[in-house]
Design a protein around this motif. Structure first.
Motif, PDB file in Angstrom:
ATOM      1  N   GLU A 132      41.317  45.905  38.687  1.00  0.00           N
ATOM      2  CA  GLU A 132      41.724  45.435  40.236  1.00  0.00           C
ATOM      3  C   GLU A 132      40.734  46.217  41.231  1.00  0.00           C
ATOM      4  O   GLU A 132      39.923  45.599  41.876  1.00  0.00           O
ATOM      5  N   GLY A 157      47.443  34.647  32.668  1.00  0.00           N
ATOM      6  CA  GLY A 157      47.596  34.342  34.262  1.00  0.00           C
ATOM      7  C   GLY A 157      46.925  35.344  35.011  1.00  0.00           C
ATOM      8  O   GLY A 157      46.894  35.295  36.054  1.00  0.00           O
ATOM      9  N   THR A 158      46.293  36.337  34.560  1.00  0.00           N
ATOM     10  CA  THR A 158      45.646  37.406  35.204  1.00  0.00           C
ATOM     11  C   THR A 158      44.446  36.931  36.166  1.00  0.00           C
ATOM     12  O   THR A 158      44.561  37.413  37.325  1.00  0.00           O
ATOM     13  N   CYS A 159      43.771  35.913  35.637  1.00  0.00           N
ATOM     14  CA  CYS A 159      42.529  35.356  36.699  1.00  0.00           C
ATOM     15  C   CYS A 159      43.346  34.843  37.665  1.00  0.00           C
ATOM     16  O   CYS A 159      42.919  35.262  39.124  1.00  0.00           O
ATOM     17  N   ALA A 160      44.314  33.935  37.540  1.00  0.00           N
ATOM     18  CA  ALA A 160      44.904  33.115  38.688  1.00  0.00           C
ATOM     19  C   ALA A 160      45.505  34.108  39.732  1.00  0.00           C
ATOM     20  O   ALA A 160      45.528  33.791  40.913  1.00  0.00           O
ATOM     21  N   GLU A 161      46.206  34.725  38.931  1.00  0.00           N
ATOM     22  CA  GLU A 161      47.556  35.439  39.592  1.00  0.00           C
ATOM     23  C   GLU A 161      47.186  37.008  40.212  1.00  0.00           C
ATOM     24  O   GLU A 161      47.979  37.543  41.193  1.00  0.00           O
ATOM     25  N   VAL A 162      46.032  37.707  39.600  1.00  0.00           N
ATOM     26  CA  VAL A 162      45.583  38.674  40.063  1.00  0.00           C
ATOM     27  C   VAL A 162      44.306  39.038  40.503  1.00  0.00           C
ATOM     28  O   VAL A 162      44.042  39.286  41.621  1.00  0.00           O
ATOM     29  N   GLN A 164      42.044  36.256  41.371  1.00  0.00           N
ATOM     30  CA  GLN A 164      41.667  35.134  42.529  1.00  0.00           C
ATOM     31  C   GLN A 164      42.311  35.762  43.699  1.00  0.00           C
ATOM     32  O   GLN A 164      41.513  35.818  44.699  1.00  0.00           O
ATOM     33  N   PRO A 165      43.388  36.346  43.859  1.00  0.00           N
ATOM     34  CA  PRO A 165      44.089  36.951  45.314  1.00  0.00           C
ATOM     35  C   PRO A 165      43.176  37.774  45.905  1.00  0.00           C
ATOM     36  O   PRO A 165      43.028  38.089  47.018  1.00  0.00           O
ATOM     37  N   VAL A 206      39.871  28.752  36.225  1.00  0.00           N
ATOM     38  CA  VAL A 206      40.832  28.681  36.960  1.00  0.00           C
ATOM     39  C   VAL A 206      40.727  26.998  37.491  1.00  0.00           C
ATOM     40  O   VAL A 206      41.757  26.591  38.083  1.00  0.00           O
ATOM     41  N   SER A 231      42.155  26.096  30.795  1.00  0.00           N
ATOM     42  CA  SER A 231      42.425  27.198  31.845  1.00  0.00           C
ATOM     43  C   SER A 231      42.076  28.470  31.222  1.00  0.00           C
ATOM     44  O   SER A 231      41.947  28.766  30.325  1.00  0.00           O
ATOM     45  N   ARG A 233      44.205  30.829  31.986  1.00  0.00           N
ATOM     46  CA  ARG A 233      45.353  30.999  30.932  1.00  0.00           C
ATOM     47  C   ARG A 233      45.467  30.939  29.631  1.00  0.00           C
ATOM     48  O   ARG A 233      45.652  31.764  28.702  1.00  0.00           O
TER      49      ARG A 233
END
Ligand SMILES: NC(=O)c1ccc[n+]([C@@H]2O[C@H](COP(=O)([O-])OP(=O)(O)OC[C@H]3O[C@@H](n4cnc5c(N)ncnc54)[C@H](O)[C@@H]3O)[C@@H](O)[C@H]2O)c1
Ligand SMILES: CC(=O)N[C@@H]1[C@@H](OP(=O)(O)OP(=O)(O)OC[C@H]2O[C@@H](n3ccc(=O)[nH]c3=O)[C@H](O)[C@@H]2O)O[C@H](CO)[C@@H](O)[C@@H]1O
Length: 464
Positions: A132, A157-162, A164-165, A206, A231, A233
């Motif tokens: 992060e 899911g880390t790329c899209a959910e952690v 990318q935000p 993503v 993806s 993920r």
């Protein structure tokens, strides 16, 4: 903090109008400069392989000593074949530079490759703190058309959910830049060879364009085929499935080894024979499973999963029991000589794997704590670690251990140097002038002590 806007001649690959061939040319000619964040066991060899291809790589690290060593062309990983020569060559050519100024590197790079540590914390939860933090650094210099590749092993899911935000918390919107998971299938000790192309390279974006850019770049960088998943993920699951497969397989081997006495056979011999047919590939029992890959991957995969997943969790538990099995066996063997309390035990091998100077999650640490709790004095021998991890043991040099009065020994990691130890030196005067041996537990089927008076238990083979 200088933040240079990308020079006009640099090229963003994500959403580019240029043809794929023109994008490949831009990468090869250094017009899509690369920054690799995390100059560690994997990041440095990876950066050098990028440097071979693109000729414009900046290695970023938070450790100033690491950066200074690299700037001088000094390889911190002597155990990695080929790294020293390639580092010297690329530094001399100006194709690889290193810096602690991640924001400056991010400002000029068009391809951002993240390979910082991802570990588990004391509660066995994934610790993505370094990931992060470095993503914040990348965001500071992220421009439209840039591509971000996450090489670090991460939970699905880390790329899209952690990631990318964090990247879109600034000026950038989703769809302006590429983000893909490009997990590293590399083993320490053969990193350059593996990264260059020992195995197909798995990539997943993503979005489709991110996946396309990742596939194009890694098709240029590695010699092997690129396997593109639908993806990021899915790409994370591929990496973690591989690791969990290995953890479960090792657990089967370890459980069979704990039944050596019950079966009354040489389990290693039986495994080797079973593996002679193609549908069986049982791995090797040992003193435990260490490193920051295999022991961590089950926790990454099951992070946030409420389902019991009994096989994966049980396999992890079986592997975590092996250091205890080694200590219990040693205590049983010692019993004929006296209590383990007050005994001196030589522990051979603290690194998690032979020849690799890394001790994270090493079984040796657990073995030392267990012996210490039983009142034994532990003398730890490891010829390749610069320093021991936190553990209740006195470090003794390999050349001095045979001068110490030792009651028992446990080999946990089979460094090749241990084959040159004079194991007979541990023998003592026995009754009627004979020779009396000590108890030795060989956790890696590494020793042949048949010419000594020692009482040896080999994991997977039993007492000899
Ligand atoms: N070692 C392996 O065999 C292996 C194999 C495959 C994948 N991986 C994965 O690769 C990743 C890195 O592993 P490694 O073995 O290279 O780790 P490492 O500990 O050898 O190196 C990590 C480096 O990152 C640096 N770093 C930490 N935080 C940083 C930040 N915010 N910005 C820049 N640099 C930072 C550290 O100073 C260190 O030099 C992990 O996710 C690991 O799971 C490792
Ligand atoms: C890309 C990547 O992530 N690569 C990883 C890397 O993993 P690694 O560096 O952590 O090395 P491993 O060999 O997995 O060892 C881990 C621990 O397990 C013990 N062990 C091992 C085998 C066995 O039969 N019995 C055992 O007891 C061993 O002593 C050690 O403590 O390379 C492996 C391919 O070499 C890959 O599969 C693995 O994904």
């Amino acid at each position: 903090m200088t933040t240079n806007a990308p020079s006009t001649e640099t090229v963003g690959l994500y959403g580019a109008d240029a043809s794929p061939d023109e994008q490949r040319a831009a990468l090869r000619e250094g017009r899509a400069p690369v920054a690799v964040y995390g100059m560690g066991k994997i990041g440095l060899p990876l950066a050098l392989v990028y440097g071979e291809t693109s000729g414009a790589v900046t290695g970023v690290d938070v450790d100033p000593e690491r950066v200074a060593a690299l700037a001088d062309g000094n390889n911190p990983f002597e155990h990695e074949p080929g790294v020293s020569g390639l580092l010297s060559e690329l530094v001399a050519d100006g194709r690889f530079t290193s810096t602690t100024d991640g924001e400056a590197a991010a400002a000029t790079a068009r391809v951002h490759v993240i390979v910082v540590p991802t570990v588990i914390d004391g509660d066995d939860d994934p610790d993505l703190g370094a990931l992060e933090a470095v993503t914040e650094t990348v965001r500071s210099g992220l421009d439209p058309g840039d591509a971000v590749f996450v090489e670090s092993t991460v939970p699905p899911g880390t790329c899209a959910e952690v990631i990318q935000p964090i990247l879109t918390a600034g000026d950038r919107e989703p769809g302006e830049f590429g983000l893909a998971h490009t997990p590293e299938r590399t083993a320490s000790g053969r990193a350059l060879r593996d990264i260059r192309g020992s195995y197909p390279k798995v990539v997943g974006g993503v979005d489709a364009e991110s996946g396309r850019v990742a596939a194009l770049v890694y098709d240029e960088v590695s010699d092997n085929e690129v396997v593109r998943t639908d993806s990021a993920r899915t790409a994370a699951c591929v990496k973690l499935f591989e690791g969990v497969y290995r953890d479960v397989n090792i657990a089967l081997a370890n459980e069979l080894a704990t039944l050596t006495d019950a079966f009354d056979v040489d389990v290693i011999e039986a495994i080797e024979a079973a593996n002679t047919q193609p549908y069986c590939d049982i791995l090797t029992p040992g003193a435990g499973v260490g490193g920051h890959c295999i022991p961590y991957y089950p926790y990454f995969l099951l992070d946030g999963v409420a389902d019991p997943a009994p096989l994966i969790r049980t396999a992890r538990s079986v592997n975590e029991l092996m250091p205890g099995f080694v200590v219990e066996t040693l205590v049983d063997g010692l019993a004929t000589d006296g209590p383990v309390e007050g005994a001196t035990v030589a522990l051979f091998g603290v690194a998690y794997r032979a020849g690799v100077p890394e001790a994270r999650a090493s079984p040796a640490i657990d073995v030392a704590h267990r012996l210490d709790r039983l009142g034994a004095t532990v003398l730890a021998v490891d010829p390749i670690l610069d320093e021991l991890p936190e553990m209740p043991a006195e470090r003794v040099d390999i050349d001095e251990i045979t001068e110490r009065d030792v009651d028992a020994a446990a080999l946990v990691t089979a460094h090749e140097e241990f084959g040159h130890v004079d194991w007979r030196a541990f023998e003592r005067e026995g009754p009627e002038g004979g020779r009396r041996g000590i108890t030795v537990v060989d956790g890696r089927q590494a020793l042949d002590l048949s010419e000594t008076a020692h009482s040896v238990y080999t994991v997977g083979r039993g007492w000899r």
